[in-house]
Design a protein around this motif. Structure first.
Motif, PDB file in Angstrom:
ATOM      1  N   ARG A 140      47.491  28.639 -39.136  1.00 14.38           N
ATOM      2  CA  ARG A 140      46.521  29.019 -38.114  1.00 14.38           C
ATOM      3  C   ARG A 140      45.226  28.213 -38.111  1.00 14.38           C
ATOM      4  NH1 ARG A 140      45.613  35.185 -38.915  1.00 14.38           N
ATOM      5  NH2 ARG A 140      44.433  34.872 -36.961  1.00 14.38           N
ATOM      6  N   VAL A 141      45.037  27.329 -39.091  1.00 11.09           N
ATOM      7  CA  VAL A 141      43.794  26.559 -39.166  1.00 11.09           C
ATOM      8  C   VAL A 141      44.044  25.068 -38.942  1.00 11.09           C
ATOM      9  CG1 VAL A 141      41.823  25.927 -40.624  1.00 11.09           C
ATOM     10  CG2 VAL A 141      42.740  28.260 -40.705  1.00 11.09           C
ATOM     11  N   CYS A 175      46.126  32.160 -48.834  1.00  5.92           N
ATOM     12  CA  CYS A 175      45.173  31.347 -48.085  1.00  5.92           C
ATOM     13  C   CYS A 175      45.797  30.045 -47.599  1.00  5.92           C
ATOM     14  CB  CYS A 175      43.946  31.076 -48.954  1.00  5.92           C
ATOM     15  SG  CYS A 175      42.996  32.572 -49.335  1.00  5.92           S
ATOM     16  N   MET A 176      46.716  29.505 -48.356  1.00  2.00           N
ATOM     17  CA  MET A 176      47.411  28.293 -47.929  1.00  2.00           C
ATOM     18  C   MET A 176      48.272  28.577 -46.696  1.00  2.00           C
ATOM     19  SD  MET A 176      49.789  25.720 -50.207  1.00  2.00           S
ATOM     20  CE  MET A 176      48.776  26.061 -51.650  1.00  2.00           C
ATOM     21  N   ARG A 177      48.947  29.699 -46.707  1.00  6.50           N
ATOM     22  CA  ARG A 177      49.749  30.061 -45.534  1.00  6.50           C
ATOM     23  C   ARG A 177      48.856  30.180 -44.297  1.00  6.50           C
ATOM     24  NH1 ARG A 177      53.584  35.480 -44.682  1.00  6.50           N
ATOM     25  NH2 ARG A 177      54.037  35.080 -42.455  1.00  6.50           N
ATOM     26  N   ALA A 178      47.726  30.859 -44.441  1.00  8.46           N
ATOM     27  CA  ALA A 178      46.821  31.021 -43.304  1.00  8.46           C
ATOM     28  C   ALA A 178      46.320  29.665 -42.811  1.00  8.46           C
ATOM     29  CB  ALA A 178      45.654  31.917 -43.701  1.00  8.46           C
ATOM     30  N   THR A 179      46.025  28.776 -43.744  1.00  5.48           N
ATOM     31  CA  THR A 179      45.521  27.453 -43.368  1.00  5.48           C
ATOM     32  C   THR A 179      46.572  26.651 -42.626  1.00  5.48           C
ATOM     33  OG1 THR A 179      44.035  27.464 -45.291  1.00  5.48           O
ATOM     34  CG2 THR A 179      44.482  25.336 -44.261  1.00  5.48           C
ATOM     35  N   LEU A 180      47.774  26.611 -43.167  1.00  2.00           N
ATOM     36  CA  LEU A 180      48.840  25.821 -42.549  1.00  2.00           C
ATOM     37  C   LEU A 180      49.268  26.385 -41.205  1.00  2.00           C
ATOM     38  CD1 LEU A 180      50.994  25.164 -45.747  1.00  2.00           C
ATOM     39  CD2 LEU A 180      49.704  23.443 -44.471  1.00  2.00           C
ATOM     40  N   GLY A 228      45.288  18.007 -51.917  1.00  2.00           N
ATOM     41  CA  GLY A 228      44.483  19.036 -52.565  1.00  2.00           C
ATOM     42  C   GLY A 228      43.354  19.497 -51.660  1.00  2.00           C
ATOM     43  N   LYS A 229      42.257  19.891 -52.259  1.00  2.00           N
ATOM     44  CA  LYS A 229      41.013  20.318 -51.622  1.00  2.00           C
ATOM     45  C   LYS A 229      41.184  21.283 -50.456  1.00  2.00           C
ATOM     46  CE  LYS A 229      37.960  16.644 -53.202  1.00  2.00           C
ATOM     47  NZ  LYS A 229      36.994  15.586 -52.834  1.00  2.00           N
ATOM     48  N   PRO A 230      41.419  20.834 -49.196  1.00  2.00           N
ATOM     49  CA  PRO A 230      41.311  21.775 -48.077  1.00  2.00           C
ATOM     50  C   PRO A 230      42.581  22.551 -47.765  1.00  2.00           C
ATOM     51  CG  PRO A 230      41.705  19.598 -47.194  1.00  2.00           C
ATOM     52  CD  PRO A 230      41.660  19.456 -48.696  1.00  2.00           C
ATOM     53  N   VAL A 231      43.667  22.358 -48.526  1.00  2.26           N
ATOM     54  CA  VAL A 231      44.960  22.897 -48.112  1.00  2.26           C
ATOM     55  C   VAL A 231      44.989  24.422 -48.090  1.00  2.26           C
ATOM     56  CG1 VAL A 231      46.028  22.901 -50.407  1.00  2.26           C
ATOM     57  CG2 VAL A 231      47.459  22.583 -48.364  1.00  2.26           C
ATOM     58  N   ALA A 232      44.082  25.079 -48.823  1.00  2.00           N
ATOM     59  CA  ALA A 232      44.000  26.542 -48.792  1.00  2.00           C
ATOM     60  C   ALA A 232      42.671  27.006 -48.203  1.00  2.00           C
ATOM     61  CB  ALA A 232      44.199  27.124 -50.188  1.00  2.00           C
ATOM     62  N   GLY A 233      42.064  26.158 -47.377  1.00  2.00           N
ATOM     63  CA  GLY A 233      40.861  26.548 -46.653  1.00  2.00           C
ATOM     64  C   GLY A 233      39.622  26.700 -47.504  1.00  2.00           C
ATOM     65  N   GLY A 285      36.565  19.898 -49.353  1.00  2.00           N
ATOM     66  CA  GLY A 285      37.112  21.202 -49.713  1.00  2.00           C
ATOM     67  C   GLY A 285      37.071  22.201 -48.570  1.00  2.00           C
ATOM     68  N   SER A 286      36.035  22.108 -47.729  1.00  2.00           N
ATOM     69  CA  SER A 286      35.912  22.975 -46.551  1.00  2.00           C
ATOM     70  C   SER A 286      36.059  22.149 -45.279  1.00  2.00           C
ATOM     71  CB  SER A 286      34.567  23.710 -46.566  1.00  2.00           C
ATOM     72  OG  SER A 286      34.510  24.621 -47.638  1.00  2.00           O
ATOM     73  N   MET A 287      36.989  21.218 -45.282  1.00  2.00           N
ATOM     74  CA  MET A 287      37.146  20.302 -44.158  1.00  2.00           C
ATOM     75  C   MET A 287      37.441  21.024 -42.852  1.00  2.00           C
ATOM     76  SD  MET A 287      39.667  17.017 -43.767  1.00  2.00           S
ATOM     77  CE  MET A 287      40.915  17.768 -42.726  1.00  2.00           C
ATOM     78  N   PHE A 288      37.967  22.223 -42.913  1.00  2.00           N
ATOM     79  CA  PHE A 288      38.266  22.993 -41.714  1.00  2.00           C
ATOM     80  C   PHE A 288      37.213  24.064 -41.449  1.00  2.00           C
ATOM     81  CE2 PHE A 288      42.280  21.359 -43.395  1.00  2.00           C
ATOM     82  CZ  PHE A 288      42.586  20.488 -42.358  1.00  2.00           C
ATOM     83  N   GLY A 289      36.036  23.859 -42.025  1.00  2.00           N
ATOM     84  CA  GLY A 289      34.930  24.777 -41.825  1.00  2.00           C
ATOM     85  C   GLY A 289      34.820  25.776 -42.969  1.00  2.00           C
ATOM     86  N   HIS A 290      33.664  26.395 -43.064  1.00  2.80           N
ATOM     87  CA  HIS A 290      33.433  27.396 -44.105  1.00  2.80           C
ATOM     88  C   HIS A 290      34.045  28.727 -43.688  1.00  2.80           C
ATOM     89  CE1 HIS A 290      30.793  24.786 -46.372  1.00  2.80           C
ATOM     90  NE2 HIS A 290      30.107  24.521 -45.276  1.00  2.80           N
ATOM     91  N   SER A 291      34.904  29.243 -44.537  1.00  3.37           N
ATOM     92  CA  SER A 291      35.531  30.554 -44.340  1.00  3.37           C
ATOM     93  C   SER A 291      36.152  30.715 -42.957  1.00  3.37           C
ATOM     94  CB  SER A 291      34.513  31.676 -44.570  1.00  3.37           C
ATOM     95  OG  SER A 291      33.999  31.632 -45.876  1.00  3.37           O
ATOM     96  N   PRO A 292      37.134  29.875 -42.611  1.00  2.42           N
ATOM     97  CA  PRO A 292      37.823  30.095 -41.330  1.00  2.42           C
ATOM     98  C   PRO A 292      38.365  31.525 -41.277  1.00  2.42           C
ATOM     99  CG  PRO A 292      38.550  28.043 -42.364  1.00  2.42           C
ATOM    100  CD  PRO A 292      37.726  28.769 -43.383  1.00  2.42           C
TER     101      PRO A 292
END
Length: 459
Positions: free
Chosen positions: A341-342, A334-339, A285-290, A87-94
């Motif tokens: 910039r993360v 949050c999904m936009r930010a993840t896709l 699912g899971k990490p797509v919205a950070g 769920g936080s595959m890109f780190g906690h609270s990018p």
């Protein structure tokens, strides 16, 4: 005390577990005082039952998490390689996700209407994953369930096919396993009042002849699979397996659903883009919205055309798809930010390099101590398996599990400042993970493996 597992005597495993349990209790007086008997008000003392699957005697109380570290109420700072089990595959609270969340919070959280972010996310999903039509759900379970309804609707077929050992959340149809070669409802299901084997076929991963036979009668609407089995000890596809899977599904008019919820660790476009897979339906699912609850599912023009025809011939009513909070404004921001910039090429390059370092270090430790274990890696996802490898199917993966041994290792790593996933031996590297954290994990694992291999556990 039995024969043990993974080449380690049962007495040695139990001695390590007893010692590490006492170390944990001593090191966590605040958690022991406040939740040593469970969290008040919750069934079995936890907000969600799987929180009891951790090998610790009582839960940690998390006070904060940032990047690749997690801090508990007793002041321990842990190197986090679990990362919320993806769920936080890109780190906690990018930072980009945190900023998007704060900005959206002042503008409302959910409206049942689209936003500017929704406009951008639709384009980004199509560009990144190569499918033109998308819907947003709240969890991968929801997305898989909805996608399977669509598959049945457009094919007019009832049956689906899964691979033994698969994991697709809590989708009923996927809870079928092979037991002594015979399809059976997955053990442990609660409240199951229908026989899931009636409409679900199950074959072994990598078994092309069995797959061909199961699809031959043209009754299967959809094959749902992960590109790599990930929740039963990781099983990699044989060379040519995915090509055969795609060929056989097309020849029999069966749709192919690829669930990338775990294998998005492979790269920015998941295993699908990295290996040129061509699914009819796609779930993430899971990490797509950070870390904010959200999932997406997409499909081809052909599926869309057929779905339009079905909907045109269907009377008005509840489709059986969609939940009120799906595609809410907060999730889309949050999904936009993840896709954007993360989930970047730069982030994945960092993750790939350190995951390679981790896998090599673990493998070196295993070899140094003469253990007949092995390591598997899928991009940023790494797993050590306390059995010989490689594994080829779900039956072999199930047999490779070493529950008490794995629990003792997990707790010993935790007491050495390292958190890995509780359900199996999965570790994730995120963009915030450092080389020092990877080296600390390797050193802790080597120490624990050495103690087990020598059979000398002492306080």
């Amino acid at each position: 005390m039995g024969e043990g597992s993974g080449g380690i005597a049962a007495a040695t495993i139990q001695s390590m577990m007893d010692l590490e349990t006492q170390r944990f209790i001593t090191a966590h007086p605040d958690a022991a005082a406040r939740v040593g008997g469970g969290l008040p008000g919750y069934y079995q003392g936890v907000p969600m039952h799987w929180m009891r699957d951790w090998p610790m005697p009582f839960p940690l109380l998390v006070t904060s998490a940032e990047g690749a570290t997690l801090t508990d109420s007793d002041g321990h700072v842990l190197a986090d390689f679990c990362l919320g089990d993806t769920g936080s595959m890109f780190g906690h609270s990018p930072a980009p996700v945190r900023d998007a969340l704060v900005a959206q919070a002042g503008k409302g959280l959910t409206y049942m209407l689209p936003t500017d972010d929704a406009l951008v996310v639709g384009r980004l999903l199509a560009e990144r994953f190569g499918l033109p039509h998308w819907q947003v759900a709240t969890t991968a379970t929801d997305a898989n369930r909805f996608a399977l309804r669509v598959a049945r609707a457009v094919t007019g077929r009832a049956k689906i096919l899964v691979f033994n050992g698969c994991y697709h959340g809590t989708v009923d149809e996927t809870f079928v396993r092979l037991v002594d070669g015979v399809p059976a409802n997955r053990p442990g299901l609660l409240g199951q009042f229908t026989d899931l084997t009636a409409d679900t076929r199950v074959v072994e991963f990598n078994d092309v002849p069995a797959l061909a036979a199961a699809l031959a009668d043209g009754q299967v609407a959809c094959v749902i699979t992960e590109p790599v089995l990930t929740n039963c000890c990781m099983v990699l596809p044989d060379p040519g397996f995915h090509d055969a899977l795609r060929r056989l599904t097309r020849e029999t008019g069966t749709l192919l659903l690829i669930d990338e919820t775990h294998t998005i660790s492979t790269g920015p476009g998941g295993h699908t883009c990295a290996h040129g897979l061509e699914p009819d339906l796609f779930v993430l699912g899971k990490p797509v919205a950070g870390g904010v609850a959200a999932s997406v599912w997409g499909f081809t023009d052909d599926v869309a055309r057929r779905l339009d025809a079905v909907r045109a011939a269907t009377p008005p009513g509840h489709s059986g798809m969609g939940t009120t909070l799906s595609a809410n404004a907060l999730a889309l921001a949050c999904m936009r930010a993840t896709l954007e910039r993360v989930m970047t090429e730069t982030a994945y390059a960092h993750m790939e390099a350190l995951a390679g370092r981790l896998a090599t270090g673990l493998d070196d430790a295993i070899r140094a101590h003469g253990l007949d274990w092995h390591v598997v890696r899928v991009g940023a996802r790494v797993e050590f398996i306390c059995a010989p490898g490689p594994l080829r199917n779900g039956t072999e993966a199930e047999a490779a599990h070493a529950g008490p041994l794995e629990q003792a290792i997990h707790l010993a790593l935790l007491n050495r400042g390292i958190l890995i996933a509780p359900f199996h031996n999965m570790m994730l590297v995120c963009p915030a993970t450092t080389a020092a954290q990877v080296d600390a994990l390797v050193a802790a694992f080597a120490e624990v493996a050495g103690i087990l291999a020598e059979g000398k556990v002492a306080a």
